[in-house]
Design a protein around this motif. Sequence first.
Motif, PDB file in Angstrom:
ATOM      1  N   ASN A   1      14.194 138.473  84.324  1.00  0.00           N
ATOM      2  CA  ASN A   1      14.084 137.510  85.426  1.00  0.00           C
ATOM      3  C   ASN A   1      15.430 137.178  86.058  1.00  0.00           C
ATOM      4  OD1 ASN A   1      11.392 137.391  85.133  1.00  0.00           O
ATOM      5  ND2 ASN A   1      11.309 135.362  84.172  1.00  0.00           N
ATOM      6  N   GLN A   2      16.493 137.078  85.233  1.00  0.00           N
ATOM      7  CA  GLN A   2      17.777 136.609  85.748  1.00  0.00           C
ATOM      8  C   GLN A   2      18.351 137.544  86.816  1.00  0.00           C
ATOM      9  OE1 GLN A   2      16.933 136.827  82.570  1.00  0.00           O
ATOM     10  NE2 GLN A   2      16.781 134.627  82.046  1.00  0.00           N
TER      11      GLN A   2
ATOM     12  N   ASN B   1      15.113 140.268  91.634  1.00  0.00           N
ATOM     13  CA  ASN B   1      14.780 139.486  92.821  1.00  0.00           C
ATOM     14  C   ASN B   1      14.382 140.417  93.943  1.00  0.00           C
ATOM     15  OD1 ASN B   1      14.500 137.355  94.641  1.00  0.00           O
ATOM     16  ND2 ASN B   1      16.645 137.521  95.289  1.00  0.00           N
ATOM     17  N   LEU B   2      13.091 140.668  94.076  1.00  0.00           N
ATOM     18  CA  LEU B   2      12.557 141.521  95.138  1.00  0.00           C
ATOM     19  C   LEU B   2      11.491 140.724  95.885  1.00  0.00           C
ATOM     20  CD1 LEU B   2      12.199 144.881  93.148  1.00  0.00           C
ATOM     21  CD2 LEU B   2      14.020 144.264  94.752  1.00  0.00           C
ATOM     22  N   PRO B   3      11.927 139.746  96.679  1.00  0.00           N
ATOM     23  CA  PRO B   3      10.953 138.827  97.293  1.00  0.00           C
ATOM     24  C   PRO B   3      10.048 139.471  98.334  1.00  0.00           C
ATOM     25  CG  PRO B   3      13.143 138.440  98.178  1.00  0.00           C
ATOM     26  CD  PRO B   3      13.306 139.401  97.041  1.00  0.00           C
ATOM     27  N   MET B   4      10.495 140.596  98.963  1.00  0.00           N
ATOM     28  CA  MET B   4       9.705 141.226 100.014  1.00  0.00           C
ATOM     29  C   MET B   4       8.892 142.421  99.502  1.00  0.00           C
ATOM     30  SD  MET B   4      10.540 139.239 102.415  1.00  0.00           S
ATOM     31  CE  MET B   4       9.771 140.063 103.804  1.00  0.00           C
ATOM     32  N   LEU B   5       8.975 142.693  98.219  1.00  0.00           N
ATOM     33  CA  LEU B   5       8.360 143.898  97.657  1.00  0.00           C
ATOM     34  C   LEU B   5       6.835 143.883  97.836  1.00  0.00           C
ATOM     35  CD1 LEU B   5       9.228 146.475  96.134  1.00  0.00           C
ATOM     36  CD2 LEU B   5       8.585 145.300  94.020  1.00  0.00           C
ATOM     37  N   GLN B   6       6.318 145.017  98.328  1.00  0.00           N
ATOM     38  CA  GLN B   6       4.877 145.180  98.505  1.00  0.00           C
ATOM     39  C   GLN B   6       4.311 146.339  97.681  1.00  0.00           C
ATOM     40  OE1 GLN B   6       3.873 145.476 102.698  1.00  0.00           O
ATOM     41  NE2 GLN B   6       5.421 143.964 103.269  1.00  0.00           N
ATOM     42  N   TRP B   7       5.150 147.312  97.364  1.00  0.00           N
ATOM     43  CA  TRP B   7       4.662 148.539  96.687  1.00  0.00           C
ATOM     44  C   TRP B   7       5.712 148.986  95.697  1.00  0.00           C
ATOM     45  CZ3 TRP B   7       4.954 153.512  95.194  1.00  0.00           C
ATOM     46  CH2 TRP B   7       3.798 154.309  95.197  1.00  0.00           C
ATOM     47  N   ILE B   8       5.356 149.098  94.397  1.00  0.00           N
ATOM     48  CA  ILE B   8       6.280 149.581  93.385  1.00  0.00           C
ATOM     49  C   ILE B   8       5.573 150.600  92.503  1.00  0.00           C
ATOM     50  CG2 ILE B   8       5.776 147.615  91.835  1.00  0.00           C
ATOM     51  CD1 ILE B   8       8.735 147.910  90.866  1.00  0.00           C
TER      52      ILE B   8
ATOM     53  N   SER C   1       8.729 140.781  84.120  1.00  0.00           N
ATOM     54  CA  SER C   1       8.035 139.565  84.558  1.00  0.00           C
ATOM     55  C   SER C   1       8.592 139.043  85.872  1.00  0.00           C
ATOM     56  CB  SER C   1       8.139 138.482  83.480  1.00  0.00           C
ATOM     57  OG  SER C   1       9.509 138.217  83.182  1.00  0.00           O
ATOM     58  N   GLY C   2       9.777 139.570  86.285  1.00  0.00           N
ATOM     59  CA  GLY C   2      10.318 139.155  87.571  1.00  0.00           C
ATOM     60  C   GLY C   2       9.408 139.514  88.732  1.00  0.00           C
ATOM     61  N   LEU C   3       8.498 140.461  88.510  1.00  0.00           N
ATOM     62  CA  LEU C   3       7.543 140.813  89.566  1.00  0.00           C
ATOM     63  C   LEU C   3       6.620 139.653  89.913  1.00  0.00           C
ATOM     64  CD1 LEU C   3       6.569 144.446  88.485  1.00  0.00           C
ATOM     65  CD2 LEU C   3       7.763 143.795  90.571  1.00  0.00           C
ATOM     66  N   ALA C   4       6.538 138.668  89.028  1.00  0.00           N
ATOM     67  CA  ALA C   4       5.675 137.516  89.310  1.00  0.00           C
ATOM     68  C   ALA C   4       6.152 136.762  90.544  1.00  0.00           C
ATOM     69  CB  ALA C   4       5.642 136.582  88.099  1.00  0.00           C
ATOM     70  N   ALA C   5       7.445 136.905  90.888  1.00  0.00           N
ATOM     71  CA  ALA C   5       7.982 136.234  92.076  1.00  0.00           C
ATOM     72  C   ALA C   5       7.816 137.064  93.331  1.00  0.00           C
ATOM     73  CB  ALA C   5       9.453 135.899  91.857  1.00  0.00           C
ATOM     74  N   SER C   6       7.355 138.291  93.191  1.00  0.00           N
ATOM     75  CA  SER C   6       7.134 139.149  94.368  1.00  0.00           C
ATOM     76  C   SER C   6       5.735 138.862  94.897  1.00  0.00           C
ATOM     77  CB  SER C   6       7.303 140.625  93.985  1.00  0.00           C
ATOM     78  OG  SER C   6       8.578 140.875  93.457  1.00  0.00           O
TER      79      SER C   6
ATOM     80  N   LEU D   1      -0.093 138.520  86.481  1.00  0.00           N
ATOM     81  CA  LEU D   1      -0.650 139.339  87.560  1.00  0.00           C
ATOM     82  C   LEU D   1      -1.644 138.546  88.400  1.00  0.00           C
ATOM     83  CD1 LEU D   1      -1.280 142.688  85.637  1.00  0.00           C
ATOM     84  CD2 LEU D   1       0.395 142.329  87.455  1.00  0.00           C
ATOM     85  N   ALA D   2      -2.324 137.604  87.756  1.00  0.00           N
ATOM     86  CA  ALA D   2      -3.346 136.829  88.464  1.00  0.00           C
ATOM     87  C   ALA D   2      -2.757 135.957  89.560  1.00  0.00           C
ATOM     88  CB  ALA D   2      -4.127 135.973  87.464  1.00  0.00           C
ATOM     89  N   GLN D   3      -1.415 135.763  89.551  1.00  0.00           N
ATOM     90  CA  GLN D   3      -0.773 134.944  90.581  1.00  0.00           C
ATOM     91  C   GLN D   3      -0.509 135.724  91.862  1.00  0.00           C
ATOM     92  OE1 GLN D   3       2.788 133.188  88.912  1.00  0.00           O
ATOM     93  NE2 GLN D   3       1.852 133.025  86.874  1.00  0.00           N
ATOM     94  N   LEU D   4      -0.586 137.024  91.785  1.00  0.00           N
ATOM     95  CA  LEU D   4      -0.248 137.877  92.927  1.00  0.00           C
ATOM     96  C   LEU D   4      -1.514 138.149  93.730  1.00  0.00           C
ATOM     97  CD1 LEU D   4       2.166 140.306  91.050  1.00  0.00           C
ATOM     98  CD2 LEU D   4       2.737 138.230  92.323  1.00  0.00           C
TER      99      LEU D   4
END
Length: 870
Positions: A303-304, A307-314, A327-332, A353-356
């Motif tokens: 997490n630290q 930071n990929l706030p605009m990420l749509q596809w990985i 788990s940093g993906l939770a912020a995407s 994942l349920a948050q996305l």
Amino acid sequence: MASRSRIGICSTTTTEALYLSLVTLTGEGCNGRHKKLPGHANIAVVLGNSTSVLAGAASAAADKAKNGSDTDLAALLAFKNQVSDPLGILATNWTSSVSFCRWVGISCSRRRRQRVAALSLPDVPLQGELSPHLGNLSFLSVLNLRNTGLTGPVPADLGRLRRLRSLILTANSLSDAIPATIGSLTRLELLYLGNNSLSGQIPPRLLQNLSSLQAISLVMNELSGHIPPCMFNNTPSLVYINLGNNSLSGPIPHGVASPPLLEFLSLQKNQLSGLVPPAIYNMSKLQTFSLTSNNLTGPLPSNQSFNLPMLQWIGHDLNRFTGRIPSGLAASRLLEFISMSYNSFSDVVPTWLAQLQHLTTVSLGANYLVGSIPAVLSNLTHLTQLSLPLCNLTGGIPKELGQLQNLSFLHLGVNQLSGSIPPSLGNLSELTATQFSVWNGTDNTGKHPTLSLLSLTSNNLEGYLDFVPSLSNCGYLQLLDISHNFFAGGLPDHVGNLSTELLQLFAGHNSLTGGLPAALSNLSSLEWVSVPNNLLKGAILESITRMTSLMILDVSSNEMSGPIPTQIAMLGNLQSLFLSTNQFFGSIPDSIGNLSMLYTIWLFGNQLNSTIPASLFNLNEVVELYLSDNLFIGTLPPDVSGLKLADQIDISYNFLHGSIPESFGKLRMVTYLNLSHNSFEESIPNSFQDLTSLASLDLSSNNLSGTIPMYLSNFTYLKTLNLSFNKLEGRIPEGGVFLNITSQSLIGNAGLCGAPRLGFLPCPRKSHSHNRRFMVPVLLAVTIAFLSSVLCGYLMIKRNLTKRGGIQASVVDPNDLMSHRLVSYHELIAATNNFSDNNLLGAGSFGKVFKGQLSTGLVVAIKVLDMGLQ
């Protein structure tokens, strides 16, 4: 013409008119504005002889413009001559009757009339090589020849197009290396060379001077070597990088994270290795990020530093990543697609994942995931694909998954899931007609993408198939896979109420009983029925033969019985027929020869009898033919050459007899041939010498006679050979497959000799034909000499006896001795019992003497000078 009209205005002596003419002659500045003359002194000079100066300037400008125009025209004509233009588009449009500025695909500069600014012919079939003369189009800013059938190299001369902003050569067949001169195109903004056959390494300084570059695509080429370490250090404007689908190796350079505006990064399907630079996971503009199918290792940032706030596809699947799913993906929160499958992540299925809420695809299979499937995934109302196979998930299938109304792909196979299938899955009522609708958002009916694939294979699921009726609500279901579980009971008749769009039904490797339901024939689109390794009984119903879309029928390894339906010829699209290891009896219907698309036939392990129909050997698409372990009788058809594509043929363990057809020699593609455990007779066909692709040949346990063909030792690919238990004789060949053959492959052939290491006796030495020709006269000469000696001795003795008063004539009549003038070689063999040691009278340095009794009863002595000539 425009410039000349302005020169006409300059005949006036006014300063304004003169300035206008000078502006026209001096042209534009580097910023596109008019150049101003630097002072009145220059104007005064011009005014001193205004008419002559203006005339000279006008002439120079006209000559320069004409020369530039001519250069562009020559370059275009050279390009035209270099391509074949199969549709005649250039031939009919690029003609001298029209200015080249009006040719199709050509745009000229507004400020520089008669100078080519753009050459754009996308999707026009040109076919040919790029002319290096295109490098003379000095005012060209756009070169777009996408998908035009170009071949050959990219000309290095293109590096002279200093005004070029767009170079688009995508989707051709260009080859060789990327010319380093492209690095001189300092104004370049778009560099698209993808979908070609470019090879070699990426030039180290390719992008060093391209600070204006916004997009680079080298995808789907044959590039190799490392990505240059400083390739992206001076590309601040880059938004798009696609180097995927090549053979690039080594580490990902840290400079990939340098472009601050980067939105798209794909390095997929290469051979990149090592750790991923952590800075890439801190790019605030990145929207699409694919590293799929490389050899990348290590854990991903936490997490630290994530930071990929605009990420749509990985997409990070098919690598060797370890640790936990980041788990940093939770912020995407804009994330729509996540694929991390086929790695070594050790984790649970993340509940974050349920948050996305924008997620449409979750693919985490083939990792070390444990625990249960979170029921909160049912909150992902836009989810179209959920793929969690090949993990160690336990527990039951959450009934809440039935709330995912847009689900189009559900794959939970190869886990340790237990319990029964929840009937709520039947609520997924909009099963789409195609599993690929997940990519384009809707199917061709305009409906939202919904479940097309339900795969629960290879788990510990059990119970009866009571959930099948609930799946009848899934009107677009295409694939249902419940194989490799512990389901019991029969296939219910409700299976006939499943979607008429159903293409594939897999229920093998369970404990299903009963027979194939007649209602199965209601599924008119069904192409694949696979129910092997169950406990099914009964016959193949005639109704099954009405499933005209059926391509693959697999009921192998059950307890089914009865004859093969004669109506099987109605399955005109059938490609694979697996009926092996059952209890089918009767004959193979002659109509099977009408199934012209068959390429796999497995009928082994049944009780089929009668003769094998000749029509079976006319199926020229068959690759595998297995008829072993049946009760077939009679002979094989004389012509089996119709199986011209056959790779594997097994007709062993039957009751066939007669000779092996010579026509087998025409099956040049066969690599595996097993005719063992029958009663085939006569010799191994000479035509087998043409079966040079053979890797395995088994003719054991037959009644074959004659010798082992020497040509078998010359077969390059032959690794397995079994000729045991026949009536073969003669010398065992040497070399090739016989170098490593064991006695078990030759045992049971009493007449074989040679190969002492295998326990066979040495072969007796045999005389050569030319030695026999010399042997006969030698023996005759010796015999005559011997008889002459005996006669002379007799006469001398008789004369001496006569002188002494003599005795009566001997019982041996010399006339009788002399009557044996010629004795055949065969008679000598018979007289000496083939020169047996029992007939040996003596031996010396000049040969051996044998006692012999001729056919007349006369006993003679025969001397053989050289037994090696025998």
